[in-house]
Motif scaffolding. Sequence first.
Motif, mmCIF file in Angstrom:
data_model
loop_
_atom_site.group_PDB
_atom_site.id
_atom_site.type_symbol
_atom_site.label_atom_id
_atom_site.label_comp_id
_atom_site.label_asym_id
_atom_site.label_seq_id
_atom_site.Cartn_x
_atom_site.Cartn_y
_atom_site.Cartn_z
ATOM 1 N N LEU A 22 0.832 -1.206 0.000
ATOM 2 C CA LEU A 22 0.000 0.000 0.000
ATOM 3 C C LEU A 22 0.869 1.260 0.000
ATOM 4 C CD1 LEU A 22 -2.928 -0.963 2.404
ATOM 5 C CD2 LEU A 22 -2.922 -0.915 -0.095
ATOM 6 N N ALA A 23 1.991 1.214 0.690
ATOM 7 C CA ALA A 23 2.916 2.354 0.650
ATOM 8 C C ALA A 23 3.421 2.562 -0.776
ATOM 9 C CB ALA A 23 4.082 2.130 1.606
ATOM 10 N N ALA A 24 3.716 1.464 -1.470
ATOM 11 C CA ALA A 24 4.164 1.571 -2.863
ATOM 12 C C ALA A 24 3.077 2.127 -3.764
ATOM 13 C CB ALA A 24 4.618 0.199 -3.359
ATOM 14 N N GLU A 25 1.816 1.933 -3.377
ATOM 15 C CA GLU A 25 0.686 2.456 -4.153
ATOM 16 C C GLU A 25 0.382 3.913 -3.814
ATOM 17 O OE1 GLU A 25 -1.001 1.073 -6.559
ATOM 18 O OE2 GLU A 25 -0.226 -0.990 -6.469
ATOM 19 N N VAL A 79 -7.493 -2.247 6.644
ATOM 20 C CA VAL A 79 -7.262 -3.664 6.373
ATOM 21 C C VAL A 79 -7.279 -4.405 7.699
ATOM 22 C CG1 VAL A 79 -5.744 -5.395 5.343
ATOM 23 C CG2 VAL A 79 -5.857 -3.093 4.350
ATOM 24 N N ASN A 80 -8.358 -5.137 7.946
ATOM 25 C CA ASN A 80 -8.486 -5.945 9.150
ATOM 26 C C ASN A 80 -7.754 -7.263 8.932
ATOM 27 O OD1 ASN A 80 -10.126 -4.559 11.187
ATOM 28 N ND2 ASN A 80 -11.762 -4.614 9.668
ATOM 29 N N ILE A 129 -13.169 -1.051 3.545
ATOM 30 C CA ILE A 129 -12.813 -1.970 4.618
ATOM 31 C C ILE A 129 -12.468 -3.307 3.980
ATOM 32 C CG2 ILE A 129 -13.611 -3.197 6.673
ATOM 33 C CD1 ILE A 129 -15.577 -0.892 7.143
ATOM 34 N N VAL A 130 -11.250 -3.771 4.211
ATOM 35 C CA VAL A 130 -10.805 -5.059 3.676
ATOM 36 C C VAL A 130 -10.700 -6.049 4.826
ATOM 37 C CG1 VAL A 130 -9.050 -6.304 2.370
ATOM 38 C CG2 VAL A 130 -9.497 -3.885 1.871
ATOM 39 N N VAL A 216 -5.063 -7.281 -2.092
ATOM 40 C CA VAL A 216 -5.555 -6.134 -1.319
ATOM 41 C C VAL A 216 -5.372 -4.852 -2.115
ATOM 42 C CG1 VAL A 216 -5.238 -4.735 0.761
ATOM 43 C CG2 VAL A 216 -5.114 -7.235 0.918
ATOM 44 N N ALA A 217 -4.170 -4.656 -2.626
ATOM 45 C CA ALA A 217 -3.873 -3.424 -3.356
ATOM 46 C C ALA A 217 -4.762 -3.278 -4.584
ATOM 47 C CB ALA A 217 -2.403 -3.401 -3.762
ATOM 48 N N TRP A 218 -4.993 -4.374 -5.289
ATOM 49 C CA TRP A 218 -5.841 -4.300 -6.485
ATOM 50 C C TRP A 218 -7.261 -3.881 -6.126
ATOM 51 C CZ3 TRP A 218 -10.143 -7.116 -8.282
ATOM 52 C CH2 TRP A 218 -10.505 -6.833 -9.605
#
Length: 248
Positions: A22-25, A79-80, A129-130, A216-218
């Motif tokens: 997520l940081a990379a995104e 992200v849970n 919410i993931v 997750v990122a997608w």
Amino acid sequence: MRPTAVVTGASSGIGAATARRLAAEGFHVVLAARRVDRIKALADELDGTAVPCDVTSDTDVAALAAAVGDTFGTIEVLVNNAGGAFGADTVQNGKLTDWSWMYEVNVLGTLRVTQALLPALEASGRGSIVMISSTAGLDVYEGGGGYVAAKHAQTAMTGTLRLELCGRPVRVIEIDPGMVRTEEFALNRLGDQEKAAKVYAGVEHPLVAEDVADAVAWTVTRPHHVNVDRIVLRPIAQASNYKVHRVL
């Protein structure tokens, strides 16, 4: 200004891989976990924020929500991921302490964090919410009763939440990994390195944490009107929870 994502259980495995992805995104990642040294080191690496948090503690979760609100005001992604399995006993021999721990972490921990951060997610106008659940939440297998029960409960909570949030600007995404080889999951569950290694014996390419992080990122980078309700991830060698091709 970067959008903000909170990842629970971010000290290792899927949580740490998700934080990195997520940081990379382009997200500013808030890393929440019990092991302070690990999340601080990862936060420094990612230019993120570390917040010590045990999801089974009302006090810790309230402090996480306060830290997020005071610093960022709103968040776009939760992200849970915090959870886990403990033991592999039959239902007949299952230990109540093991079952209680799994329900407390996987279900009530997810509930605490979701309730605490939902206002900030909704205030963003584009919240996601993931829920990192498991294929154990979709089917049963012998020796998995406690974990299966907890993950079925988490899956039921996820579907219910999606219904309840319909019409509000928060989408609810469920990701259900099958066999994922991480440094700790099987070891923590079985308490023995040799037993943990046997879980993956003969499986040439089990999933790794980065595979789940990729999913997750997608999902969270789709246009916000697109809700990916559920993704089931398994290695090609795993056809179901109890059918796995092994080369021995």
